[in-house]
Design a protein around this motif. Sequence first.
Motif, PDB file in Angstrom:
ATOM      1  N   PHE A  28       0.583   8.906  -3.382  1.00 52.71           N
ATOM      2  CA  PHE A  28       1.351   8.418  -4.773  1.00 52.71           C
ATOM      3  C   PHE A  28       2.710   8.098  -4.456  1.00 52.71           C
ATOM      4  O   PHE A  28       3.409   6.984  -5.009  1.00 52.71           O
ATOM      5  CB  PHE A  28       1.562   9.925  -5.369  1.00 52.71           C
ATOM      6  N   GLY A  29       3.387   8.194  -3.033  1.00 54.41           N
ATOM      7  CA  GLY A  29       4.424   7.677  -2.682  1.00 54.41           C
ATOM      8  C   GLY A  29       4.182   6.134  -2.286  1.00 54.41           C
ATOM      9  O   GLY A  29       5.349   5.268  -2.665  1.00 54.41           O
ATOM     10  N   LEU A  30       2.929   5.648  -2.023  1.00 53.78           N
ATOM     11  CA  LEU A  30       2.664   4.276  -1.887  1.00 53.78           C
ATOM     12  C   LEU A  30       2.773   3.655  -3.012  1.00 53.78           C
ATOM     13  O   LEU A  30       3.101   2.274  -3.234  1.00 53.78           O
ATOM     14  CB  LEU A  30       1.570   4.178  -1.314  1.00 53.78           C
ATOM     15  N   ILE A  31       2.469   4.225  -4.273  1.00 53.49           N
ATOM     16  CA  ILE A  31       2.579   3.486  -5.718  1.00 53.49           C
ATOM     17  C   ILE A  31       3.849   3.423  -6.074  1.00 53.49           C
ATOM     18  O   ILE A  31       4.430   2.255  -6.586  1.00 53.49           O
ATOM     19  CB  ILE A  31       1.820   4.370  -6.862  1.00 53.49           C
ATOM     20  N   ALA A 128      12.201   5.395  -1.769  1.00 53.97           N
ATOM     21  CA  ALA A 128      10.634   5.132  -1.786  1.00 53.97           C
ATOM     22  C   ALA A 128      10.293   5.116  -0.467  1.00 53.97           C
ATOM     23  O   ALA A 128       9.362   5.887   0.002  1.00 53.97           O
ATOM     24  CB  ALA A 128      10.662   3.571  -2.526  1.00 53.97           C
ATOM     25  N   PHE A 129      10.665   4.039   0.269  1.00 50.93           N
ATOM     26  CA  PHE A 129      10.359   3.871   1.799  1.00 50.93           C
ATOM     27  C   PHE A 129      10.440   5.129   2.452  1.00 50.93           C
ATOM     28  O   PHE A 129       9.876   5.645   3.420  1.00 50.93           O
ATOM     29  CB  PHE A 129      10.745   2.744   2.503  1.00 50.93           C
ATOM     30  N   THR A 130      11.965   5.527   2.398  1.00 51.59           N
ATOM     31  CA  THR A 130      12.357   6.728   3.289  1.00 51.59           C
ATOM     32  C   THR A 130      11.519   7.970   2.904  1.00 51.59           C
ATOM     33  O   THR A 130      11.026   8.811   3.951  1.00 51.59           O
ATOM     34  CB  THR A 130      13.533   6.978   3.004  1.00 51.59           C
ATOM     35  N   GLN A 153       4.434  -0.394   4.509  1.00 54.16           N
ATOM     36  CA  GLN A 153       5.201  -1.630   4.251  1.00 54.16           C
ATOM     37  C   GLN A 153       4.195  -2.683   3.541  1.00 54.16           C
ATOM     38  O   GLN A 153       4.601  -3.545   2.957  1.00 54.16           O
ATOM     39  CB  GLN A 153       5.887  -2.213   5.339  1.00 54.16           C
ATOM     40  N   CYS A 154       2.819  -2.290   4.048  1.00 55.88           N
ATOM     41  CA  CYS A 154       1.865  -3.403   3.503  1.00 55.88           C
ATOM     42  C   CYS A 154       1.649  -3.401   2.053  1.00 55.88           C
ATOM     43  O   CYS A 154       1.875  -4.237   1.209  1.00 55.88           O
ATOM     44  CB  CYS A 154       0.549  -3.122   4.146  1.00 55.88           C
TER      45      CYS A 154
END
Length: 379
Positions: A28-31, A128-130, A153-154
């Motif tokens: 879900f974090g990737l979204i 988000a990324f963190t 990152q992709c």
Amino acid sequence: MKNITSPAANPTMSRMFRDRAFIIAWVFGLIFYFLEYVIRSAPAVMISQLSTLFKVNALGVSGILGTYYYTYSVTSLIAGMSLDRFGARYPIAIGTGILFLGCLAFAAPSAAMGDFGRLLQGAGSAFAFTGCVYLAAHGFAPCYLATAIGVTQCIGMLGGSAGQFVTGPLLRSGLPVTVFWVGIGIACGIVTLMLFLSTPAENKRNQQQNTLSGILVPYRVVFSNPQSYLSGLISGLLFAPTTIFAMTWGVTFLQHDRGFSYSLAVITCSMVPLGWVIGAPLLGWFSDLLGRRKPVLSLCIILMVICLIQFTYFPGLISAFVTMLIFGIASGTAMIPYSIIKEANPDSVKGSATGGINFLTFGVTAILGPVFAHFLEKP
């Protein structure tokens, strides 16, 4: 009658379920990260529409867009610290909620609201990324961490490509920019709820952390390590061509200085984040396979320099599509310093290490962005 042991009573079983829960939350974090990159890159294809909406010229729009990186870099420190202090559940959901509010504010026909909305977008995006790296570090084995970061990152850069490649045609077909920003904001609101419900709660009680000095201890550890500064500087310089050129000024530059059509300029710039989609996980996996980081970094930096020289001085030698795609693939090596900084610092400061390198990386963009805009706007 069989004796059924609950997961809570079995440490190994409990750990297995906990890892799985973190991986689900990571998905879900990737979204969240995908949407964050759509929001970061989409303005590059709507400079003229935003100029009309906010009643400012192109340089004024650039100033508004650049505020994103000021709050992004600074809030990265808060994001990392809050993850180490409170765990992932509340900080990541709050970050997504701030991004939701920022998108709604950015849709208002006012330059002041544009500034405010973009500041909120930067602040929310910092989680988000963190947050994804924190979740990946708790869900995957250490030997797969660089690969997981590369995949993260992709997905983000896939959003960056979609923010241009998909948004451009939508705007040309008549979609108002205000509708776009309200729609992307609603999507962020939905993800906020999903992240809050899926992210495991963590017991982070520590009396020392209740004091200001205790809260700042992780950053004292990170920023007392010279490797942290070197990782941030290298990553920042590798990110800058993508964040400043491809995701901000690229479309305008190619239209006005190279004579590209709008559609051709959009497709060309979208090749850079699309290259990241390939390069980030591939180079992360390759560096894990080698067990070394420097050789991969060095080779990709050389390849990026060759691409820039060819694109600037020999544009007819290779198609701009191919050059920008190769450049984007090589740019994916910017994620390797994120693994290096985590390896160079203790496990207890995982979140703060990621927040620290995000602060340093996008601090470089915040400094170089206005400089690039100043020279680009010169007649």
